[in-house]
Structures are given as structure tokens and as C-alpha cells.
Design a protein around this motif. Structure first.
Motif, short mmCIF file in Angstrom:
data_model
loop_
_atom_site.label_atom_id
_atom_site.label_comp_id
_atom_site.label_asym_id
_atom_site.label_seq_id
_atom_site.Cartn_x
_atom_site.Cartn_y
_atom_site.Cartn_z
N TYR A 129 5.38 -5.41 -4.42
CA TYR A 129 4.93 -4.69 -3.23
C TYR A 129 3.89 -3.62 -3.54
N ASN A 162 10.39 -3.53 -4.81
CA ASN A 162 11.14 -2.79 -3.80
C ASN A 162 10.19 -2.05 -2.87
N THR A 167 14.19 -0.62 1.36
CA THR A 167 14.35 -1.98 0.82
C THR A 167 15.60 -2.66 1.36
N ASP A 171 14.16 -8.35 1.19
CA ASP A 171 12.95 -7.94 0.49
C ASP A 171 13.03 -8.31 -1.00
#
Length: 222
Positions: A129, A162, A167, A171
């Protein structure tokens, strides 16, 4: 889980390596192992190992960091005690390497001794991410840049994908394919999949190598 004596964690800015370093040092200490944690970061990122200094002191874990940590002074200086970390072969050493290739430059001065002892693991902490590590190709590029700057090869991966406190289990599950793609491209195993402590019961079967991780500067592994 078995660990080599010197454990280095490196990754892209914001990957979460500092949080993992603190949690790992605490876990080793609670197993009765002598351990020291060192912050090799000289580029003054947002998170610092020194932020957890009080809790590390409570646990009896020595912290070695620049005298300029948590200040507005950006001086590329590391304390002399760091040389003792690589020489003290009866103590586990967790080294929080600076973010990206620029941060890894500080590692170079210790690389010859680490290689000579050959009792180390260099973990690449990745977070899908984050902007520059959203796919295997970008992640591999960051890895190679850090290796070139620090002079040490990565030996394993840590999937720490995360979105912070927000989170969800989904995810984390959504990053399994990404982690496998990075493992295949790099030829390295995934040593850990770190998950927020509250999600661990839900994810431990999906990720056999999962470990519960408590959030930065709050509470750390039991």
C-alpha cells in the motif's frame, strides 16, 4: 522461530520496518535472549526507533542511536557503539536500517564485519500500500537499490502490507498474491507476514507464518 544473530530490517519509507524492529527485539528479550537494538537511520524519517526508548529501557533492551535522533538536526553521524554491536557475537542485534537506498548507505561501514561473521539475515520489509512498492517490479527495484547501497544481500521478505489502524483482514488477504509474486521474482522466501494484533486470530490460518504486531509506540509483543 529461529533467528540469526544479526537481524537487519530495511525497506521503502513507511514500510513499517521500525515498528517490526522494536517488536522483534522485545520478542527476543522475552525469550531470554540478550539483545540490543540499533537505529542506523541518518536521514531523519518520520518514525524512529528512539520513539520507543522508554519502553525498550523498561524491557532491559539497550538502544543505540544517533545523538541527533528526534531532533531537527540532520547530521549523518552514527555513534561509535555501533561497531560493538557487530563485534559482540554473544548478543542478538536488531538493526533498523534507514529507508530506501539513501538510508542504507550508513550500513556500508559495518558490512565487512557482518559478512565475515556470516550470521545475519537481511529482511526486506514490504508494504503493497506504499506508492513505490505496489507491484513486484517496483518492489524489486527498491530492493536492488538498497542492496547496492548497503552492500548486503537480502535473505528473506516480510510482508507488512497494511493501512495503519484502519487495516482490515481483507486488506491483508488481498496482498497474498503480491507477496508471492515478489518472492518468485526475487527468489527469496517470505519469512513473516505481520498482522495487526486484533486481526491475528482471523488470519493465522491463512498465513502460517503470520505474527501479531502491535502498533508503533503503543504496546509490543508479549
Amino acid at each position: 522461530m529461529q533467528w540469526k544473530r544479526v537481524i537487519l530490517l530495511a525497506g521503502h519509507y513507511g514500510s513499517g520496518k521500525t515498528n517490526i524492529a522494536v517488536n522483534l527485539a522485545a520478542a527476543l528479550k522475552r525469550q531470554g535472549k540478550p539483545v540490543v537494538i540499533a537505529d542506523l537511520d541518518i536521514v531523519n524519517p518520520y518514525y524512529r526507533t528512539k520513539d520507543s526508548e522508554e519502553e525498550l529501557r523498561r524491557l532491559g533492551i539497550p538502544l543505540i542511536s544517533s545523538a541527533y535522533a528526534n531532533s531537527n538536526v540532520d547530521v549523518p553521524a552514527l555513534p561509535q557503539e555501533l561497531y560493538a554491536v557487530v563485534d559482540q557475537t554473544d548478543t542478538y542485534a536488531v538493526l533498523d536500517v534507514g529507508g530506501d537506498d539513501r538510508g542504507a548507505l550508513a550500513l556500508g561501514r559495518y558490512t565487512p564485519k557482518i559478512l565475515a561473521e556470516n550470521n545475519f539475515e537481511m529482511l526486506f520489509v514490504m508494504n503493497q500500500y506504499r506508492p513505490l512498492t505496489r507491484d513486484a517490479a517496483g518492489t524489486l527495484e527498491v530492493m536492488r537499490e538498497i542492496e547496492a547501497a548497503g552492500g548486503l544481500p537480502f535473505t528473506a521478505l516480510v510482508n507488512n502490507s497494511n493501512l495503519g489502524a484502519e487495516t482490515t483482514a481483507q486488506d491483508v488477504l488481498a496482498t497474498a498474491g503480491y507477496a508471492e509474486a515478489v518472492a518468485k521474482a526475487s527468489g527469496l522466501p517470505i519469512k513473516l507476514t505481520t498482522v495487526k494484533e486484533s486481526l491475528y486470530p482471523e488470519l493465522k490460518e491463512a498465513f502460517p507464518n503470520a505474527v501479531p504486531l502491535r502498533l508503533q509506540n503503543k504496546r509490543i509483543w508479549n
